[in-house]
Design an enzyme around this catalytic site. Structure first.
Site, PDB file in Angstrom:
ATOM      1  N   ASP A 136      -2.083   0.379 -10.141  1.00 32.94           N
ATOM      2  CA  ASP A 136      -1.350  -0.891 -10.034  1.00 32.94           C
ATOM      3  C   ASP A 136      -1.398  -1.774 -11.288  1.00 32.94           C
ATOM      4  OD1 ASP A 136      -1.800   0.142  -7.521  1.00 32.94           O
ATOM      5  OD2 ASP A 136      -2.872  -1.593  -6.767  1.00 32.94           O
ATOM      6  N   GLN A 152      -5.070  -1.263 -13.107  1.00 35.60           N
ATOM      7  CA  GLN A 152      -6.149  -0.467 -12.544  1.00 35.60           C
ATOM      8  C   GLN A 152      -6.370   0.759 -13.419  1.00 35.60           C
ATOM      9  OE1 GLN A 152      -7.766  -0.853  -8.952  1.00 35.60           O
ATOM     10  NE2 GLN A 152      -7.576  -2.693 -10.185  1.00 35.60           N
ATOM     11  N   TYR A 205     -10.833  -3.978  -7.838  1.00 33.69           N
ATOM     12  CA  TYR A 205      -9.522  -3.654  -7.290  1.00 33.69           C
ATOM     13  C   TYR A 205      -8.465  -4.676  -7.712  1.00 33.69           C
ATOM     14  CZ  TYR A 205     -10.848   0.366  -4.387  1.00 33.69           C
ATOM     15  OH  TYR A 205     -11.226   1.608  -3.935  1.00 33.69           O
ATOM     16  N   SER A 206      -7.256  -4.462  -7.213  1.00 32.46           N
ATOM     17  CA  SER A 206      -6.103  -5.217  -7.716  1.00 32.46           C
ATOM     18  C   SER A 206      -6.148  -6.705  -7.438  1.00 32.46           C
ATOM     19  CB  SER A 206      -4.833  -4.625  -7.124  1.00 32.46           C
ATOM     20  OG  SER A 206      -4.579  -3.395  -7.747  1.00 32.46           O
ATOM     21  N   ARG A 218      -7.379  -7.039   0.614  1.00 33.13           N
ATOM     22  CA  ARG A 218      -7.396  -6.919  -0.853  1.00 33.13           C
ATOM     23  C   ARG A 218      -6.081  -7.358  -1.501  1.00 33.13           C
ATOM     24  NH1 ARG A 218      -8.122  -1.748   1.199  1.00 33.13           N
ATOM     25  NH2 ARG A 218      -6.253  -0.460   1.250  1.00 33.13           N
ATOM     26  N   ASP A 219      -6.133  -7.406  -2.823  1.00 34.61           N
ATOM     27  CA  ASP A 219      -4.963  -7.620  -3.686  1.00 34.61           C
ATOM     28  C   ASP A 219      -4.386  -9.038  -3.585  1.00 34.61           C
ATOM     29  OD1 ASP A 219      -5.414  -4.877  -3.877  1.00 34.61           O
ATOM     30  OD2 ASP A 219      -3.779  -4.359  -2.519  1.00 34.61           O
ATOM     31  N   GLU A 272      -0.438  -3.273   1.288  1.00 32.75           N
ATOM     32  CA  GLU A 272      -1.126  -3.469   0.013  1.00 32.75           C
ATOM     33  C   GLU A 272      -0.272  -4.322  -0.919  1.00 32.75           C
ATOM     34  OE1 GLU A 272      -4.139   0.178  -0.490  1.00 32.75           O
ATOM     35  OE2 GLU A 272      -2.112   0.715  -1.098  1.00 32.75           O
TER      36      GLU A 272
END
Ligand code: FRU
Length: 486
Positions: free
Chosen positions: A41, A57, A100-101, A160-161, A219
């Protein structure tokens, strides 16, 4: 791995693999790619102190989804990228199994990164932390302890993200999450000071409001507004990557999808009031987890990962690298419809030009090239027609209009890419077809009829496969302009 060794391991891996990677003729010319290993990503896409910043990422240690860091590149024109040092590594307790993102925001003269720290214990139990890192120079980041620890009630630890923005002096973030019923959702958080965050509520999701079964996880959500260039109306968009949609004809044929909804974000309720169907943003084989930002020219620019999770059996793996990002595109709404346009800067890399303007019946070779832009206009057709690119003995990528089905088709069956199935989109009764195509060493991005539809696909032609031809089963008038990339 002891997380203190992360930086050393990264250096060793780069040293060991760089040479093999650089020899690969599938390395891209104008796409962001990892120096070795795997990327996925785009993250923290922003503009700070006059430069565009792209984070992404990156697993520096191998071509699998592990050891995620934030690689960092900067650019003046969104096309020539200079790689800076790795911005974030999994070297804190709250991100030890992956940084993570996430996204970025410039505030008060500083660049803030808002990302997910991933922690997994040996039993596979997951912890998710939404964290900030701040920089004054755009290069060195001070990391803060987690702002959001795990999930609100009723959800799993798949949270997440975060995508951050500011409105009327307050910060907001939309975050992808999974409910305890194992459904994908998007939730809204708010903050007065960027450090302390409050859960506002669920704004959209599978079996939430209008959307029925819509995946087990969402996501990389993104939220923004665009002004309709015709009607002046302000449109809200929610972009996200749902996991778990079943294929429906030409739709949802990749393992996982990315699309958008038009609607209106009601901050009070809070709720994203949906006013459209879910539309896949890209019709090609390789597009996922995009991120957008508004630049100082007022453009909403989006970049995606030119790949999809679990569809990664790519031939570059033997050369120690995998994946790249898409070229940046500008988003516009015109008369209620979303358009994706190549950014203006693409013209600055145009080199030698050839032109072709003829009536075609059969197949005609028009040139050669492996990295170029091609603009085509087809008219007066009464049968199938299209382009063949990167042709060689065992390779070709076919872009064609299927006259009977009224569909545009991307066919990459001939080549070393694993998924050989076609990708299609219905265009209806058209009397002209306009294509702008960007071909890099191992990808093709096709913009159809001023960006009404886009296809992004990786292609892996054999070495030297550089033919370009145009064809029409019966007749077609064809105009082509082709620029070799500088
Ligand atoms: C999407 C994604 C994100 C996650 C990241 C990990 O491709 O799975 O949800 O933050 O990749 O690399």
């Amino acid at each position: 791995m002891d997380f203190k060794d992360v930086e050393k391991k990264e250096e060793e891996s780069v040293l060991e693999k760089k040479e093999i990677v650089e020899k690969d003729f599938w390395r891209q010319k104008y796409h962001i790619q990892g120096i070795v290993g795997l990327i996925n990503d785009p993250n923290g896409f922003s503009q700070f102190k006059g430069k565009y910043h792209m984070f992404y990422q990156w697993n520096p240690l191998g071509t699998i989804h592990k050891n995620k860091t934030w690689a960092h590149s900067v650019s003046d024109d969104l096309l020539h990228w200079e790689r800076l040092g790795t911005a974030l590594r999994p070297d804190t307790w709250y991100s030890k199994d992956g940084v993570y993102s996430g996204s970025a925001i410039v505030d008060d003269g500083k660049l803030y990164l808002f990302y997910t720290g991933n922690v997994k214990d040996c039993g596979g139990n997951r912890e998710s932390y939404q964290c900030l890192a701040v920089s004054s120079d755009g290069e060195n980041f001070e990391r803060w302890e987690p702002s959001i620890v795990n999930q609100p009630d009723g959800y799993t630890r798949h949270i997440r993200d975060p995508k951050i923005w500011k409105k009327d002096g307050k910060f907001y973030a939309v975050i992808g999450i999974q409910s305890e019923d194992l459904e994908g959702k998007a939730v809204l958080y708010s903050s007065e000071n960027i450090k302390d965050w409050k859960f506002e509520g669920e704004i959209a999701g599978a079996n939430h409001g209008k959307l029925k079964d819509f995946g087990f996880m969402w996501e990389c959500p993104d939220y923004f507004q665009l002004k309709d260039e015709k009607t002046g109306e302000i449109k809200d968009l929610l972009v996200f990557s749902p996991q778990g949609l079943e294929p429906e004809g030409d739709l949802y044929n990749n393992k996982y999808q990315t699309g958008y909804l038009f609607g209106k974000l009601d901050y009070e309720k809070p709720e994203f009031e949906i006013s459209s169907d879910f539309v896949e943003i890209d019709r090609g084989h390789d597009f996922y987890a995009p991120q957008s930002m508004e630049d100082d020219k007022g453009r909403r620019i989006i970049v995606g990962w030119m790949g999809v999770p679990e569809e990664e059996d790519f031939p570059t793996v033997k050369n120690e690298w995998i994946h790249c990002l898409t070229l940046p595109r500008e988003l516009k709404v015109i008369n209620g419809r979303l358009y994706q346009l190549p950014i203006k800067e693409m013209e600055s890399i145009r080199g030698e030009k050839i032109e072709f303007n003829e009536k075609v019946a059969g197949e005609v070779k028009v040139g050669t090239g492996t990295t170029y832009e091609l603009k085509t206009k087809f008219s007066n057709f009464n049968s199938d027609f299209g382009l063949k690119l990167r042709t060689g003995k065992n390779s070709e990528t076919v872009l064609k209009f299927d006259y009977n089905d009224k569909k545009f088709v991307l066919d990459r069956t001939k080549g070393e890419q694993p998924d050989k199935r076609l990708r299609k989109v219905y265009l209806g009764n058209i009397s002209e077809l306009e294509l702008t195509v960007f071909v890099d060493n191992s990808s093709v991005e096709v913009f159809i009829n001023s960006g009404q539809e886009v296809f992004s696909s990786r292609i892996f032609p054999e070495k030297g496969a550089d033919g370009i031809s145009v064809f029409a089963n019966e007749n077609a008038s064809v105009k082509i302009e082709k620029w070799e990339w500088k």
